[in-house]
Design a protein around this motif. Structure first.
Motif, PDB file in Angstrom:
ATOM      1  N   THR A 140       0.820  -1.209   0.000  1.00  0.00           N
ATOM      2  CA  THR A 140       0.000   0.000   0.000  1.00  0.00           C
ATOM      3  C   THR A 140       0.858   1.264   0.000  1.00  0.00           C
ATOM      4  N   GLU A 141       0.409   2.270  -0.764  1.00  0.00           N
ATOM      5  CA  GLU A 141       1.130   3.531  -0.870  1.00  0.00           C
ATOM      6  C   GLU A 141       0.201   4.709  -0.546  1.00  0.00           C
ATOM      7  N   PRO A 142       0.746   5.779   0.042  1.00  0.00           N
ATOM      8  CA  PRO A 142      -0.109   6.897   0.455  1.00  0.00           C
ATOM      9  C   PRO A 142      -0.541   7.816  -0.678  1.00  0.00           C
ATOM     10  N   GLN A 143       0.214   7.854  -1.769  1.00  0.00           N
ATOM     11  CA  GLN A 143      -0.040   8.864  -2.795  1.00  0.00           C
ATOM     12  C   GLN A 143      -0.914   8.366  -3.938  1.00  0.00           C
ATOM     13  N   VAL A 144      -1.279   7.093  -3.934  1.00  0.00           N
ATOM     14  CA  VAL A 144      -2.140   6.549  -4.989  1.00  0.00           C
ATOM     15  C   VAL A 144      -3.237   5.700  -4.362  1.00  0.00           C
ATOM     16  N   ALA A 145      -4.290   5.440  -5.144  1.00  0.00           N
ATOM     17  CA  ALA A 145      -5.351   4.535  -4.691  1.00  0.00           C
ATOM     18  C   ALA A 145      -4.845   3.107  -4.841  1.00  0.00           C
ATOM     19  N   SER A 146      -4.332   2.560  -3.753  1.00  0.00           N
ATOM     20  CA  SER A 146      -3.719   1.233  -3.805  1.00  0.00           C
ATOM     21  C   SER A 146      -4.743   0.117  -3.909  1.00  0.00           C
ATOM     22  N   SER A 147      -6.045   0.485  -3.846  1.00  0.00           N
ATOM     23  CA  SER A 147      -7.077  -0.525  -4.086  1.00  0.00           C
ATOM     24  C   SER A 147      -6.954  -1.095  -5.486  1.00  0.00           C
ATOM     25  N   ASP A 148      -6.363  -0.335  -6.399  1.00  0.00           N
ATOM     26  CA  ASP A 148      -5.981  -0.836  -7.719  1.00  0.00           C
ATOM     27  C   ASP A 148      -4.489  -1.095  -7.655  1.00  0.00           C
ATOM     28  N   ALA A 149      -4.115  -2.362  -7.513  1.00  0.00           N
ATOM     29  CA  ALA A 149      -2.716  -2.700  -7.267  1.00  0.00           C
ATOM     30  C   ALA A 149      -1.805  -2.279  -8.411  1.00  0.00           C
ATOM     31  N   THR A 150      -2.370  -2.101  -9.602  1.00  0.00           N
ATOM     32  CA  THR A 150      -1.528  -1.667 -10.718  1.00  0.00           C
ATOM     33  C   THR A 150      -1.125  -0.202 -10.586  1.00  0.00           C
ATOM     34  N   ASN A 151      -1.678   0.503  -9.611  1.00  0.00           N
ATOM     35  CA  ASN A 151      -1.341   1.912  -9.397  1.00  0.00           C
ATOM     36  C   ASN A 151      -0.021   2.117  -8.669  1.00  0.00           C
ATOM     37  N   VAL A 152       0.512   1.075  -8.043  1.00  0.00           N
ATOM     38  CA  VAL A 152       1.694   1.275  -7.197  1.00  0.00           C
ATOM     39  C   VAL A 152       2.794   1.986  -7.987  1.00  0.00           C
ATOM     40  N   GLU A 153       3.455   2.915  -7.330  1.00  0.00           N
ATOM     41  CA  GLU A 153       4.444   3.759  -8.008  1.00  0.00           C
ATOM     42  C   GLU A 153       5.874   3.518  -7.550  1.00  0.00           C
ATOM     43  N   LEU A 154       6.075   2.842  -6.413  1.00  0.00           N
ATOM     44  CA  LEU A 154       7.452   2.585  -5.988  1.00  0.00           C
ATOM     45  C   LEU A 154       8.217   1.948  -7.146  1.00  0.00           C
ATOM     46  N   ARG A 155       9.342   2.536  -7.501  1.00  0.00           N
ATOM     47  CA  ARG A 155      10.099   2.063  -8.654  1.00  0.00           C
ATOM     48  C   ARG A 155      11.116   1.001  -8.246  1.00  0.00           C
ATOM     49  N   ILE A 156      11.166  -0.035  -9.039  1.00  0.00           N
ATOM     50  CA  ILE A 156      12.175  -1.084  -8.905  1.00  0.00           C
ATOM     51  C   ILE A 156      12.940  -1.108 -10.225  1.00  0.00           C
ATOM     52  N   GLU A 157      14.187  -0.608 -10.207  1.00  0.00           N
ATOM     53  CA  GLU A 157      14.973  -0.488 -11.433  1.00  0.00           C
ATOM     54  C   GLU A 157      16.247  -1.300 -11.317  1.00  0.00           C
ATOM     55  N   ARG A 158      16.615  -1.913 -12.423  1.00  0.00           N
ATOM     56  CA  ARG A 158      17.836  -2.715 -12.431  1.00  0.00           C
ATOM     57  C   ARG A 158      19.044  -1.821 -12.686  1.00  0.00           C
ATOM     58  N   ASP A 159      20.064  -2.045 -11.890  1.00  0.00           N
ATOM     59  CA  ASP A 159      21.326  -1.327 -12.065  1.00  0.00           C
ATOM     60  C   ASP A 159      22.452  -2.338 -11.863  1.00  0.00           C
ATOM     61  N   GLY A 160      22.969  -2.867 -12.960  1.00  0.00           N
ATOM     62  CA  GLY A 160      24.005  -3.897 -12.882  1.00  0.00           C
ATOM     63  C   GLY A 160      23.461  -5.165 -12.252  1.00  0.00           C
ATOM     64  N   ASP A 161      24.066  -5.571 -11.161  1.00  0.00           N
ATOM     65  CA  ASP A 161      23.632  -6.803 -10.491  1.00  0.00           C
ATOM     66  C   ASP A 161      22.759  -6.512  -9.275  1.00  0.00           C
ATOM     67  N   GLU A 162      22.094  -5.341  -9.280  1.00  0.00           N
ATOM     68  CA  GLU A 162      21.232  -4.962  -8.157  1.00  0.00           C
ATOM     69  C   GLU A 162      19.914  -4.389  -8.647  1.00  0.00           C
ATOM     70  N   TRP A 163      18.906  -4.501  -7.760  1.00  0.00           N
ATOM     71  CA  TRP A 163      17.656  -3.763  -7.932  1.00  0.00           C
ATOM     72  C   TRP A 163      17.733  -2.528  -7.053  1.00  0.00           C
ATOM     73  N   VAL A 164      17.265  -1.404  -7.568  1.00  0.00           N
ATOM     74  CA  VAL A 164      17.257  -0.156  -6.816  1.00  0.00           C
ATOM     75  C   VAL A 164      15.809   0.273  -6.609  1.00  0.00           C
ATOM     76  N   LEU A 165      15.431   0.497  -5.355  1.00  0.00           N
ATOM     77  CA  LEU A 165      14.052   0.828  -5.012  1.00  0.00           C
ATOM     78  C   LEU A 165      13.952   2.270  -4.530  1.00  0.00           C
ATOM     79  N   ASN A 166      12.945   2.981  -5.068  1.00  0.00           N
ATOM     80  CA  ASN A 166      12.657   4.342  -4.634  1.00  0.00           C
ATOM     81  C   ASN A 166      11.156   4.534  -4.551  1.00  0.00           C
ATOM     82  N   GLY A 167      10.690   5.011  -3.410  1.00  0.00           N
ATOM     83  CA  GLY A 167       9.267   5.244  -3.255  1.00  0.00           C
ATOM     84  C   GLY A 167       8.858   5.238  -1.802  1.00  0.00           C
TER      85      GLY A 167
END
Length: 407
Positions: A140-167
């Motif tokens: 669940t996220e505060p800035q979107v209607a998380s009742s629609d799970a496709t709305n989630v905005e936390l980003r998961i981006e690949r950087d080399g051999d790691e995932w980088v999370l922001n949100g």
């Protein structure tokens, strides 16, 4: 009428004995600890003592289904057979943790059982099954209607051999608990994917990872649910290895659907337990208190309220048992209609039941002297947890219209 197996009946008897001998007598001690501790998020010594007793009694990980029995110390419990056990545990809201059967850990353990690699299971599932640590599920996220799970905005981006999370995430149960060590985090890894249900992934993030910040504890109707808590989290360039992904990139929505079905029913089971206990207390109260020259139990209005409570509990219990039987037969996907019906009906019915029982207790019903106020809070937030009622009603209505209109 649904018949529980001998396996379940044996566990019901053992669990009832344990509740009578170790749980109900310790309710005051548990509450007093929280009232007088300097750190509400620290483990409670009483809980550890009770966990040891529960393991010794063989009352451990009762939620594990037969198909995953290799992870349990018993033969596995079907949804139908587990229902009365969860109801019994639900009579005291903190007691499921005693038996390693509390949310969100049960759902997280099932995710790791079904979708985790051997390495992920060894690192996180094994200690979770042993009750050595706790976990959180961050969706669940505060800035979107998380009742629609496709709305989630936390980003998961690949950087080399790691995932980088922001949100940012919030209302993340267990996050405040000092014993919580691992988060399952859902975010958007492929926002441009044409299939909006494949834009999300889920990754394992240790609580100690740099950049993961606990912003604040949150309350529901004033309850902080210590020592577990519900927290707001901030992820700032949080880095985890590529192998921390669950099932694969773009499989996050699939995991969420597989995880939340059984969890919704577990909440319903526990709610029936606290509502049943509230009704029993209300009956005792109605006989013990007198107004206008006669016992409360002699007033027609009180009898009508008790009658409604009894009827609604029975309706809720039968709906949950039917749902469980369908899940055992066809799986969660094959029981989507009944899961949605239970999820949208049971919490609000049990909320109303508990509310009536609070009223019969007068002002005392609003206090911590009884179990009802906290039970009311639990029922109310269950109407938001795992998706708000309206989303499930919308999906269920669409399903039923199509079923009977041949559309």
């Amino acid at each position: 009428m649904y018949q529980f197996s001998e396996h379940s009946q044996e566990f019901q008897a053992r669990l009832q004995t344990f509740m009578d001998e170790h749980i109900f007598p310790n309710e005051d001690q548990y509450a007093q600890h929280l009232h007088h501790t300097d750190n509400r998020w620290a483990p409670i010594p009483l809980m550890d003592e009770l966990k040891t007793k529960a393991r010794e009694a063989g009352l451990w990980n009762l939620f594990v289904p037969p198909g995953l029995a290799q992870f349990a110390d018993h033969d596995g419990m079907s949804n139908l057979d587990y229902a009365p056990l969860a109801e019994m545990m639900g009579r005291v809201l903190w007691s499921p943790e005693v038996f390693n059967c509390n949310a969100p850990d049960t759902g997280n353990m099932e995710v790791l059982m079904k979708y985790g690699t051997e390495a992920q299971q060894e690192q996180w599932l094994t200690p979770l099954l042993a009750g050595e640590l706790r976990s959180s599920y961050a969706m669940t996220e505060p800035q979107v209607a998380s009742s629609d799970a496709t709305n989630v905005e936390l980003r998961i981006e690949r950087d080399g051999d790691e995932w980088v999370l922001n949100g940012r995430k919030w209302f993340i149960t267990n996050a405040m608990y000092e014993r919580t060590k691992i988060f399952i985090v859902m975010g958007k890894s492929d926002p441009e994917n044409e299939n909006r249900h494949k834009q999300q992934s889920q990754v394992l993030v240790p609580k100690s990872t740099p950049g993961l910040e606990l912003i604040r504890p949150l309350t529901t109707l004033g309850y902080d649910d210590a020592p577990l808590g519900h927290a707001e989290l901030l992820f700032t360039d949080v880095r985890v290895p590529l192998e921390n992904i669950l099932l694969g990139e773009g499989r996050g929505f699939e995991i969420a659907q597989g995880r939340l079905g059984p969890g919704r029913i577990h909440h319903c089971m526990r709610l029936i337990g606290i509502a049943q206990r509230s009704l029993e207390l209300a009956c005792v109260r109605a006989e013990a208190r007198t107004t206008f020259g006669r016992a409360l139990s002699q007033h027609q209005s009180v009898r009508e309220e008790i009658s409604r409570c009894f009827s609604e509990i029975e309706m809720a219990r039968l709906l949950v048992l039917k749902t469980c039987a369908r899940m055992d037969e066809l799986g969660a996907k094959g029981a989507m209609d009944l899961i949605a019906a239970s999820k949208t009906s049971v919490p609000i019915m049990m909320q109303q039941v508990i509310d009536r029982c609070m009223q019969i207790h007068g002002a005392g019903g609003l206090t911590e002297d009884y179990c009802m106020a906290e039970g009311f809070n639990y029922a109310r937030w269950c109407r938001q947890a795992d998706g708000p009622d309206q989303v499930h009603q919308m999906a269920l209505g669409k399903m039923i219209i199509k079923r009977y209109s041949n559309g």
